[in-house]
Design a protein around this motif. Structure first.
Motif, PDB file in Angstrom:
ATOM      1  N   PRO A   1      68.842  49.317  56.816  1.00  0.00           N
ATOM      2  CA  PRO A   1      67.590  49.299  57.596  1.00  0.00           C
ATOM      3  C   PRO A   1      66.361  49.661  56.756  1.00  0.00           C
ATOM      4  O   PRO A   1      65.292  49.075  56.939  1.00  0.00           O
ATOM      5  CB  PRO A   1      67.844  50.343  58.689  1.00  0.00           C
ATOM      6  N   ALA A   2      66.518  50.638  55.842  1.00  0.00           N
ATOM      7  CA  ALA A   2      65.386  51.014  54.996  1.00  0.00           C
ATOM      8  C   ALA A   2      64.957  49.848  54.105  1.00  0.00           C
ATOM      9  O   ALA A   2      63.758  49.572  53.943  1.00  0.00           O
ATOM     10  CB  ALA A   2      65.749  52.228  54.147  1.00  0.00           C
ATOM     11  N   ALA A   3      65.943  49.152  53.523  1.00  0.00           N
ATOM     12  CA  ALA A   3      65.618  48.017  52.670  1.00  0.00           C
ATOM     13  C   ALA A   3      64.988  46.882  53.475  1.00  0.00           C
ATOM     14  O   ALA A   3      64.068  46.209  52.996  1.00  0.00           O
ATOM     15  CB  ALA A   3      66.887  47.527  51.975  1.00  0.00           C
ATOM     16  N   TYR A   4      65.466  46.650  54.696  1.00  0.00           N
ATOM     17  CA  TYR A   4      64.879  45.618  55.549  1.00  0.00           C
ATOM     18  C   TYR A   4      63.420  45.935  55.857  1.00  0.00           C
ATOM     19  O   TYR A   4      62.557  45.053  55.816  1.00  0.00           O
ATOM     20  CB  TYR A   4      65.675  45.494  56.840  1.00  0.00           C
ATOM     21  N   ALA A   5      63.129  47.203  56.162  1.00  0.00           N
ATOM     22  CA  ALA A   5      61.749  47.582  56.450  1.00  0.00           C
ATOM     23  C   ALA A   5      60.851  47.362  55.241  1.00  0.00           C
ATOM     24  O   ALA A   5      59.720  46.866  55.363  1.00  0.00           O
ATOM     25  CB  ALA A   5      61.698  49.045  56.886  1.00  0.00           C
ATOM     26  N   LEU A   6      61.330  47.695  54.041  1.00  0.00           N
ATOM     27  CA  LEU A   6      60.525  47.510  52.832  1.00  0.00           C
ATOM     28  C   LEU A   6      60.384  46.041  52.451  1.00  0.00           C
ATOM     29  O   LEU A   6      59.411  45.661  51.801  1.00  0.00           O
ATOM     30  CB  LEU A   6      61.159  48.283  51.672  1.00  0.00           C
ATOM     31  N   ALA A   7      61.342  45.214  52.853  1.00  0.00           N
ATOM     32  CA  ALA A   7      61.321  43.811  52.452  1.00  0.00           C
ATOM     33  C   ALA A   7      60.607  42.909  53.454  1.00  0.00           C
ATOM     34  O   ALA A   7      59.913  41.961  53.051  1.00  0.00           O
ATOM     35  CB  ALA A   7      62.751  43.304  52.247  1.00  0.00           C
ATOM     36  N   LYS A   8      60.743  43.199  54.757  1.00  0.00           N
ATOM     37  CA  LYS A   8      60.299  42.230  55.763  1.00  0.00           C
ATOM     38  C   LYS A   8      59.256  42.748  56.739  1.00  0.00           C
ATOM     39  O   LYS A   8      58.685  41.949  57.489  1.00  0.00           O
ATOM     40  CB  LYS A   8      61.510  41.740  56.558  1.00  0.00           C
ATOM     41  N   LEU A   9      59.002  44.037  56.785  1.00  0.00           N
ATOM     42  CA  LEU A   9      58.038  44.578  57.736  1.00  0.00           C
ATOM     43  C   LEU A   9      56.745  44.938  57.025  1.00  0.00           C
ATOM     44  O   LEU A   9      56.759  45.422  55.883  1.00  0.00           O
ATOM     45  CB  LEU A   9      58.607  45.813  58.447  1.00  0.00           C
TER      46      LEU A   9
END
Length: 278
Positions: free
Chosen positions: A94-102
């Motif tokens: 989830p942390a990587a998704y937030a940094l990549a897509k949000l």
């Protein structure tokens, strides 16, 4: 008339370098296996021979299993490594998704902090973590071996870089289908990021299976010791190290990692190829 082609000098040099490097890496492991099947009288001979004159493998491996609860140590290693990997994926994805897509304020600053954390060895946190563990009463438990590694800067970085390669249209389409952000993470991003998860899993398991420093200061109960710490049971201050059983125990500890890596190697490469096609 057929002409014979010879390998280019560059290719010959690369293969020679690879062979020399492989020999340097495999040499200690070959020596370890050789010592694990030798009697004490042949271990300290000046001349080297891989196969002993008197096969002593059964005695050494039996002593390695019976002299100390080695199987218990390996079981502890499985519990600790599996728990750490599951926790790291649960936190890092989830942390990587937030940094990549949000898009949100401070995203680049948070990513810079992740990169800075990559430069810090985990040992610098040993004293604060030990004091914290003593304060909350988790020393000498599985928890103290697992939770300090729950957040992996390398895992966040690796997953973020892989998630960046997934088109934003996939995320937009999932949102139009009614997926929540966490739903997108676990139902879209994680399955598509399987190659990155496999690669990270290999690094994580190898690192924590071989970890000695933190367990050495956080665990005293023999029933909780991981494999590297358990191997120290073969050290005898009065009689010296029992090298035959010690090398046998080391071989048994290394063998699961080698077998697992060789078994997953093809899947790992194919997974990376499928991920590139996607």
């Amino acid at each position: 008339m057929m002409t014979r082609t010879f390998p280019a000098p560059g290719a010959i040099f690369r293969h020679a370098a690879l062979l020399v490097t492989a020999a340097l890496i495999l040499g200690p492991f070959v020596w370890m296996v050789s010592l694990s099947i030798k009697p004490p009288g042949e271990i300290f001979r000046a001349s080297f021979s891989f196969w002993p004159e008197q096969f002593y493998g059964i005695e050494n491996y039996t002593k390695a299993i019976t002299q100390a609860p080695l199987l218990r140590y390996m079981f502890n290693g499985v519990i600790v490594c599996a728990s750490i990997l599951a926790l790291q994926i649960a936190v890092c994805a989830p942390a990587a998704y937030a940094l990549a897509k949000l898009e949100f304020a401070g995203r680049n600053l948070l990513f810079a902090l992740v990169l800075i954390a990559l430069l810090l060895p985990h040992e610098v946190l040993a004293v604060p973590l030990f004091i914290l563990g003593a304060k909350i009463g988790v020393l000498n438990t599985y928890a103290v071996l697992i939770f300090p590694y729950g957040v992996s800067p390398f895992g966040i970085f690796l997953f973020r870089q892989f998630f960046k390669t997934i088109p934003d249209d996939v995320v937009h389409a999932a949102r139009l289908d009614g997926y929540s952000e966490l739903g997108i993470v676990w139902k879209i991003m994680v399955p598509m990021g399987l190659p990155a998860i496999i690669a990270f899993g290999i690094f994580s398991v190898v690192s924590h299976w071989n970890s000695l420093f933190w367990p050495l200061i956080a665990v005293r109960d023999q029933n909780l010791m991981p494999p590297p710490l358990g191997i120290m049971a073969f050290k005898n201050e009065e009689a010296g190290n029992d090298y035959g059983p010690l090398m046998a125990a080391s071989t048994l500890v290394v063998a699961p990692l080698a077998i697992a890596f060789l078994a997953a190697q093809r899947w790992f490469v194919e997974g990376l190829a499928r991920g590139a096609v996607k």
